[in-house]
Design an enzyme around this catalytic site. Sequence first.
Site, PDB file in Angstrom:
ATOM      1  N   CYS A  82      -2.034   4.695  -5.500  1.00  0.00           N
ATOM      2  CA  CYS A  82      -2.727   3.818  -4.568  1.00  0.00           C
ATOM      3  C   CYS A  82      -2.769   2.463  -5.245  1.00  0.00           C
ATOM      4  CB  CYS A  82      -4.138   4.333  -4.275  1.00  0.00           C
ATOM      5  SG  CYS A  82      -5.103   3.199  -3.268  1.00  0.00           S
ATOM      6  N   THR A 124       0.863  -1.175   0.000  1.00  0.00           N
ATOM      7  CA  THR A 124       0.000   0.000   0.000  1.00  0.00           C
ATOM      8  C   THR A 124       0.900   1.224   0.000  1.00  0.00           C
ATOM      9  OG1 THR A 124      -1.333   1.375   1.498  1.00  0.00           O
ATOM     10  CG2 THR A 124      -0.211  -0.473   2.472  1.00  0.00           C
TER      11      THR A 124
END
Length: 237
Positions: free
Chosen positions: A196, A83
Amino acid sequence: MKTIGLIGGMSFESTAVYYRMINEAVRGRLGGLHSAEVLVHSVDFQSIVELQKAGRWDAAGARLGAVAAGLEKAGADCVLICTNTMHLVADAVQAATKATLLNIIDETAGEIRAAGKRRPLLLATRYTMEHGFYAERMKAAGLDVMVPDEAGRILMHDVIFNELCQGKVLDTSRDRVLALIDAAHTEGADSVILGCTEICLLLDPDALALPGFDSTAIHARAAVDFALGTDVASKVA
């Protein structure tokens, strides 16, 4: 082959993409029935989101650091935080393990620089776009990161958490995000960072108005390069 450790679950939608990309790359490079040596620790994302919302980044860093240490103990030679947002606590995670932490920001910056781009638009969560850690690390690599205006940042954050992390990929949201890219293009952006790890579910980096850099794919390739070694990778690529 070295063993790759994935700190996943943030969200599991993108962790599944990592697993597929890494194994496809290993099979593509080595052929036959080869696949990667991978360890995955998938955390409960809700518990991490609650720490994010509360601004408890120290606690989040300690949590992921413990996961990294566990992956190292299980045999991981490198660790990936799957992430972008949680790279805000990357230093704490690296401090918890002797395994190599492959930083998604550094790997992405390297590819952007190699492509001759210098002013990328960053599409990501509000934490990533607003906390400064991402842009500062990119600036150290010679890149001048742009972000959308406040309305655009809210849009991206909502699309990520309310849709992509929950397995929803909507054409209407894709159109709105593409409009953000068009606006940034007119303001001087020369590239786009899918910053992202879920955004690759919504956008094809090769079908944008600007050159796109998918941080998920870049990070996964870095893991394979590490696992196979530069010499092996170059011989079979």
